[in-house]
Design an enzyme around this catalytic site. Structure first.
Site, mmCIF file in Angstrom:
data_model
loop_
_atom_site.group_PDB
_atom_site.id
_atom_site.type_symbol
_atom_site.label_atom_id
_atom_site.label_comp_id
_atom_site.label_asym_id
_atom_site.label_seq_id
_atom_site.Cartn_x
_atom_site.Cartn_y
_atom_site.Cartn_z
ATOM 1 N N ASN A 12 -4.853 24.411 31.186
ATOM 2 C CA ASN A 12 -4.817 25.796 30.842
ATOM 3 C C ASN A 12 -4.263 26.521 32.314
ATOM 4 O O ASN A 12 -4.920 26.150 33.322
ATOM 5 C CB ASN A 12 -5.976 26.277 30.438
ATOM 6 C CG ASN A 12 -7.401 26.197 31.192
ATOM 7 O OD1 ASN A 12 -7.420 25.105 31.707
ATOM 8 N ND2 ASN A 12 -8.278 27.060 30.911
ATOM 9 N N GLU A 60 -4.210 30.259 33.936
ATOM 10 C CA GLU A 60 -4.652 31.572 33.639
ATOM 11 C C GLU A 60 -3.805 32.460 34.624
ATOM 12 O O GLU A 60 -3.363 32.324 35.616
ATOM 13 C CB GLU A 60 -6.143 31.883 33.873
ATOM 14 C CG GLU A 60 -7.017 31.067 32.810
ATOM 15 C CD GLU A 60 -8.353 31.444 32.853
ATOM 16 O OE1 GLU A 60 -8.793 32.055 33.937
ATOM 17 O OE2 GLU A 60 -8.993 31.086 32.116
ATOM 18 N N CYS A 84 -2.764 27.846 27.410
ATOM 19 C CA CYS A 84 -3.712 26.867 26.906
ATOM 20 C C CYS A 84 -2.949 25.357 27.437
ATOM 21 O O CYS A 84 -1.822 25.116 27.309
ATOM 22 C CB CYS A 84 -3.865 26.921 25.394
ATOM 23 S SG CYS A 84 -4.767 28.323 24.787
ATOM 24 N N GLU A 93 -3.382 22.633 25.659
ATOM 25 C CA GLU A 93 -2.638 21.836 24.738
ATOM 26 C C GLU A 93 -0.959 22.287 24.386
ATOM 27 O O GLU A 93 -0.272 21.508 24.365
ATOM 28 C CB GLU A 93 -3.254 22.242 23.161
ATOM 29 C CG GLU A 93 -4.842 21.740 23.071
ATOM 30 C CD GLU A 93 -5.548 22.960 23.501
ATOM 31 O OE1 GLU A 93 -5.233 23.621 24.366
ATOM 32 O OE2 GLU A 93 -6.586 23.096 22.808
ATOM 33 N N CYS A 110 -7.580 26.678 19.909
ATOM 34 C CA CYS A 110 -7.447 27.959 19.624
ATOM 35 C C CYS A 110 -6.513 28.139 18.482
ATOM 36 O O CYS A 110 -5.683 27.157 18.085
ATOM 37 C CB CYS A 110 -7.059 28.888 20.730
ATOM 38 S SG CYS A 110 -5.350 28.787 21.344
ATOM 39 N N CYS A 143 -2.914 27.617 19.362
ATOM 40 C CA CYS A 143 -2.525 25.888 19.661
ATOM 41 C C CYS A 143 -2.530 25.200 18.214
ATOM 42 O O CYS A 143 -1.799 24.324 17.953
ATOM 43 C CB CYS A 143 -3.635 25.334 20.598
ATOM 44 S SG CYS A 143 -3.326 25.998 22.247
HETATM 45 N N1 THU Z 1 -8.161 27.477 26.220
HETATM 46 C C1 THU Z 1 -7.175 26.343 26.053
HETATM 47 O O1 THU Z 1 -6.533 25.905 27.390
HETATM 48 N N2 THU Z 1 -7.101 25.828 24.959
HETATM 49 C C2 THU Z 1 -7.713 26.130 24.021
HETATM 50 O O2 THU Z 1 -7.449 25.708 22.726
HETATM 51 C C3 THU Z 1 -8.841 27.236 23.984
HETATM 52 C C4 THU Z 1 -8.725 28.257 25.101
HETATM 53 C C5 THU Z 1 -8.154 28.000 27.778
HETATM 54 C C6 THU Z 1 -7.596 29.567 27.841
HETATM 55 C C7 THU Z 1 -8.384 30.286 28.848
HETATM 56 O O3 THU Z 1 -7.710 29.883 30.171
HETATM 57 C C8 THU Z 1 -9.559 29.254 28.668
HETATM 58 O O4 THU Z 1 -9.516 28.572 27.925
HETATM 59 C C9 THU Z 1 -10.593 30.484 28.137
HETATM 60 O O5 THU Z 1 -10.233 31.086 26.932
#
Ligand code: THU
Length: 133
Positions: free
Chosen positions: A39, A41, A50, A52, A89, A92
């Site tokens: 991920n 940000e 994300c 994935e 999420c 994804c």
């Molecule tokens: N996140 C992911 O990388 N994958 C997911 O399926 C769930 C959330 C990340 C996004 C963000 O940087 C952090 O987790 C908190 O939500």
């Protein structure tokens, strides 16, 4: 195959200065190739990507086609630096369903030996796969 050790190393590449929640993903294609994602940000929050989807986007950039996605492996670490079992999420799940033609396995790791395994159809029932467009 168990990807825990590679995922654990990959967590350190995650860029999550706002949530402190690191996510690492390794995807495997039907031809055996694998691709990594973490991920990333953003201070503006919504541009955050994300793990994935970053892995999938890299695979597509390297030639993967719809239907090639076979496995998605995920490991996460919270702000307290504890490994936690995390599920993909909603966005994804949508992209995983489309890129695998609704036929892939998702492995969510809590540790090397605690791995929950689900099909994408379990995680996204009655998915919108675009045939209606
Ligand atoms: N996140 C992911 O990388 N994958 C997911 O399926 C769930 C959330 C990340 C996004 C963000 O940087 C952090 O987790 C908190 O939500």
């Amino acid at each position: 195959m168990n990807y825990f050790k590679e995922l654990e190393v990959l967590l350190d590449a995650s860029c999550a200065p706002y949530s402190g929640f690191n996510v690492a993903s390794i995807i495997v294609l039907k031809d055996g190739r694998s691709f990594k994602g973490v991920n990333v940000e953003s201070a503006a929050y919504s541009p955050t990507n994300c793990a994935e989807r970053n892995a999938i986007q890299t695979a597509v950039t390297e030639g993967a086609k719809i239907g090639d996605l076979q496995e998605v492996h995920i490991l996460a670490r919270n702000a307290a630096k504890e490994l936690v079992q995390a599920y993909p999420c909603g966005p994804c799940r949508q992209v995983i369903a489309e890129q695998s033609l609704n036929d892939t396995l998702i492995f969510c790791y809590a540790s090397e030996n605690e791995v929950k395994q689900h099909t994408i159809a379990e995680l996204l029932p009655f998915g919108f796969l675009g045939a209606e467009l």
